[in-house]
Structures are given as structure tokens and as C-alpha cells.
Write an enzyme that holds these catalytic residues in place. Structure first.
Site, PDB file in Angstrom:
ATOM      1  CB  SER A  75      47.784 -23.380 -55.659  1.00 26.34           C
ATOM      2  OG  SER A  75      49.118 -23.328 -55.228  1.00 26.34           O
TER       3      SER A  75
ATOM      4  CG  ASP B 205      50.100 -23.861 -50.115  1.00 28.38           C
ATOM      5  OD1 ASP B 205      50.407 -24.972 -49.657  1.00 28.38           O
ATOM      6  OD2 ASP B 205      50.301 -23.538 -51.302  1.00 28.38           O
TER       7      ASP B 205
ATOM      8  CG  ASP C 114      48.819 -26.864 -53.633  1.00 28.50           C
ATOM      9  OD1 ASP C 114      49.282 -26.023 -52.830  1.00 28.50           O
ATOM     10  OD2 ASP C 114      49.297 -27.057 -54.759  1.00 28.50           O
TER      11      ASP C 114
ATOM     12  CG  ASP D  68      52.685 -26.433 -53.199  1.00 28.53           C
ATOM     13  OD1 ASP D  68      52.235 -25.573 -52.407  1.00 28.53           O
ATOM     14  OD2 ASP D  68      52.723 -26.249 -54.437  1.00 28.53           O
TER      15      ASP D  68
END
Length: 387
Positions: A42, A180, A182, A184
Site C-alpha cells: 500500500s 501511492d 497500490d 488507491d
């Protein structure tokens, strides 16, 4: 190991390959899978790789459900002892990858003549953003799009937006975008190299939705970390703002309860609930590009109505996460700050959901008060429970 265990249990498993977290959310729902699983660091370093799970509806699982799954996993691991995992691989499905790309590009209305620098954070966006931007005919250059499994978020991406901001200036571009790991979340930089965060993006998109008559209940959901300036700017537009706890999951929960169609976080999670079930950095980027191109204005002008209150955030590493209200030395400092600010600022002290950190956020019209109270609270935390 995860896929092997599921298949042994008679569960059919398909791989979307390297794809973003919101990509899995989208595919889980649209392709009618029972669940979607993402393995990603993440917004953290590669050592913090973890798992995100989505239900068949494309939404993140409730906290209680996640806890039950966690406990079951630990129970199974304890039962298996140290037995080695059998090697297992899955072939990535080009069909799933293409379905998500088509979903992103299906309604894009044009980029004008913008020159854009895109920072992929050496993460999942590296495998998909160049294709999406090419199909949308967006003139763009990509940086930090060579992941090696260890360089995710390393001095780049949405955790370091100043990097893409400096590249925008150096290359005389119109706009910078950074995701970022991942993807999202997304942050931006204007043509001057000034970073534009999630608060400003929410203001810009909410204003556009209101102008179109598409802002349900004239309502937006932000978090306790969003700046007071956002609340004031929205109020001037006739838009109410609700605050949810930090975390895109909690923003979405409040959106569902209130009927809001837009919400998000200062960190760059933007949720457009008529289009997606979670924050999607690529979707956010496309919508921002559309607004800029359609208005003929620069990003600077479009977010100019946001007057940001001075804000400081201090992180203190802690050895435990005891409720702060039960630690008198810390709670006293928090109450002193709230009394002193008395409506002309905000105090938010909370534990990180992913790290052993306490975060102290102070907003105030007076920079001196802001720094004084932030230091006092941070020092009390360090003295009482600091690692």
C-alpha cells in the site's frame, strides 16, 4: 500459498496479475467474484506487505469480519507448525487486466493539450497507468515506474509529492500526478510545483458536481484530518461537510449512511461512489484532468478558494496503544490545547492503523499556538508510552 490453499478447498482462483487495489475492487464486483484479495505494501515500505480483502460487492470487509478471518488464519498457521509451503503459481489473466483498463477509459472525455508528469511510486500503477494514459491520448511522461519488489514508495510517489512537483518545474509541465504503491490514492502538483492534496481535490470535484446538479444533498464526507479551510470553503459554496474517522473505509461508511456521493482524505483517497466502491487514484487523476481541460483553467485557479489553516502533524513511535483518555499526563495536554484554541483550531490525536505510531495533528490560526500545543502533546506521549 494463499491460492494453493483455496484451490485445495475447492475454490476457483483467478489472478489479475500486477494490478491496483481499486482494480481488484472493480473486478470483484463487475465480474461477480465471491471475493477479491490484494497483496500489497500500500503506502508503506515493501517490508510491510499485507493483505486487503474485498467482498463480492466490491467493498472492503467490515472490521469484525476481518478480525474473524485473521484469527482463523493464525489458528491454521499454529496447527500447521513450520511445515513448508508447496510452490504454486497462477497465470495472470489478460482479460481481467483489460477489463479494468476499459472500465477506466470508457467515459474519459479528453485531456486538452496538457503535458503531465506521472509518478507511479514503483508500485502497481507502473503496470497499468502508462496504458490508461496512452488510450486516453494524454500526453504524459512517467517516473518511478520500474518496480523491483523492494523500491515501492521509496522516496517517490504520493508519500513524497515534492518529487513530482520538482519534476513538473524542471520539465515545464502543466501538471504532476503521483500515486501511492497500490494506487488507491493520488496527489497532484500544479505548474508552479505546488503540491495539491486531497482536500483541494475534493473541493474542486465537489464544486463541479454541484454546478452540474449532481452533488447529492449538497454533501461531502472528509475525515478528522481534513483542514478547517476545506470546511469553510465548502460552506461558502452551500456544501455541508461531515467528518469520519481516518481511513477510506470509514469515509465510505459515512457516505453510505448520509447519501453523499463524494468523500475522501487529505492524503489523496478520493471516493466517487457513483463510479467506484473504493478510492481509485487512476480514476481520480482522470477526473481531475477532465476538469482542468474542460475549464481551460490551471489547477492553481481551480483550487484557489481553499485557504489552508496552519497545520502540523507530529508522529511519535509508541510501544503500546493504550487509550489516550486513560493516560492522565497525555489527556491533560490535549484538553489544555482544546480549551486554548476554543473553536479557532482543532486538535486530533490518534493512533496509526498500520504502524506503532501516535499522530498529533494541530490546526490553528496562530502558528505559535499550533506548534506549542503539538510539541507539548507529543512530548507527553513520548514520556508516557514512547518506544
Amino acid at each position: 500459498m494463499l491460492a494453493r490453499g483455496l484451490q485445495q478447498a475447492g475454490v476457483e482462483v483467478e489472478s489479475a496479475g500486477v494490478i491496483t487495489t481499486p482494480g481488484i475492487a472493480c473486478l470483484t464486483h463487475s465480474k461477480k467474484f465471491s471475493a477479491g484479495v490484494v497483496i500489497s505494501a500500500s503506502h508503506n515500505p515493501w517490508q510491510d506487505n499485507g493483505i486487503k480483502v474485498f467482498g463480492r460487492d466490491g467493498y472492503k470487509l467490515a472490521d469484525e469480519t476481518e478480525l474473524e478471518i485473521e484469527q482463523e488464519i493464525f489458528s491454521l498457521l499454529a496447527g500447521n507448525g513450520d511445515s513448508p509451503a508447496t510452490a504454486f503459481t497462477l497465470t495472470a489473466s489478460a482479460e481481467l487486466h483489460n477489463a479494468y483498463v476499459q472500465w477506466l477509459t470508457r467515459s474519459f472525455s479528453g485531456s486538452g493539450r496538457l503535458n503531465i508528469i506521472v509518478d507511479c511510486a514503483n508500485g502497481a500503477a507502473s503496470a497499468i497507468a502508462p496504458e490508461v494514459f496512452r488510450l486516453c491520448n494524454i500526453r504524459s511522461e512517467f517516473i518511478h515506474n520500474s518496480p523491483d519488489g523492494r523500491n515501492i514508495n521509496e522516496n517517490c510517489g504520493a508519500l513524497h509529492p515534492e518529487v513530482v512537483a520538482s519534476e513538473v518545474v524542471a520539465r515545464k509541465a502543466d501538471l504532476g500526478i503521483c500515486f501511492d504503491g497500490d494506487a488507491d490514492r493520488a496527489l497532484f502538483a500544479d505548474h508552479r510545483g505546488v503540491v495539491v492534496n486531497g482536500d483541494a481535490v475534493m473541493l474542486m470535484l465537489a464544486r463541479q458536481l454541484k454546478q452540474r446538479g449532481e452533488l447529492a444533498k449538497d454533501l461531502l464526507v472528509a475525515t478528522t484530518m481534513s483542514n478547517m479551510g476545506l470546511e469553510i470553503a465548502l460552506k461558502e459554496l452551500g456544501i455541508s461537510m461531515l467528518r469520519a474517522p481516518v481511513g477510506d473505509k470509514y469515509v465510505l461508511d459515512e457516505m453510505k449512511k448520509s447519501g453523499a456521493v463524494i468523500g475522501g482524505e487529505q492524503s489523496g483517497h478520493i471516493i466517487l461512489s457513483r463510479e467506484a466502491t473504493t478510492g481509485d487514484g487512476l480514476l481520480t487523476a482522470l477526473r481531475v484532468i477532465e476538469v482542468i481541460a474542460g475549464s481551460g483553467k490551471r489547477l492553481t485557479e481551480l483550487v484557489g478558494g481553499l485557504k489552508v489553516f496552519p497545520q502540523v502533524i507530529k508522529n511519535v513511535r509508541v510501544r503500546e496503544k493504550e487509550p489516550l483518555s486513560l493516560i492522565p499526563a497525555i489527556w491533560t495536554r490535549i484538553e489544555e490545547a482544546e480549551r486554548d484554541l476554543n473553536g479557532s483550531g482543532r486538535v486530533v490525536v490518534r493512533y496509526s492503523g498500520t504502524e506503532a505510531l501516535a499522530r498529533v495533528m494541530i490546526e490553528a490560526e496562530s502558528k505559535e499556538k499550533m506548534e506549542r500545543h503539538a510539541n507539548a502533546i507529543a512530548e507527553a506521549i513520548q514520556a508516557e508510552i514512547g518506544a
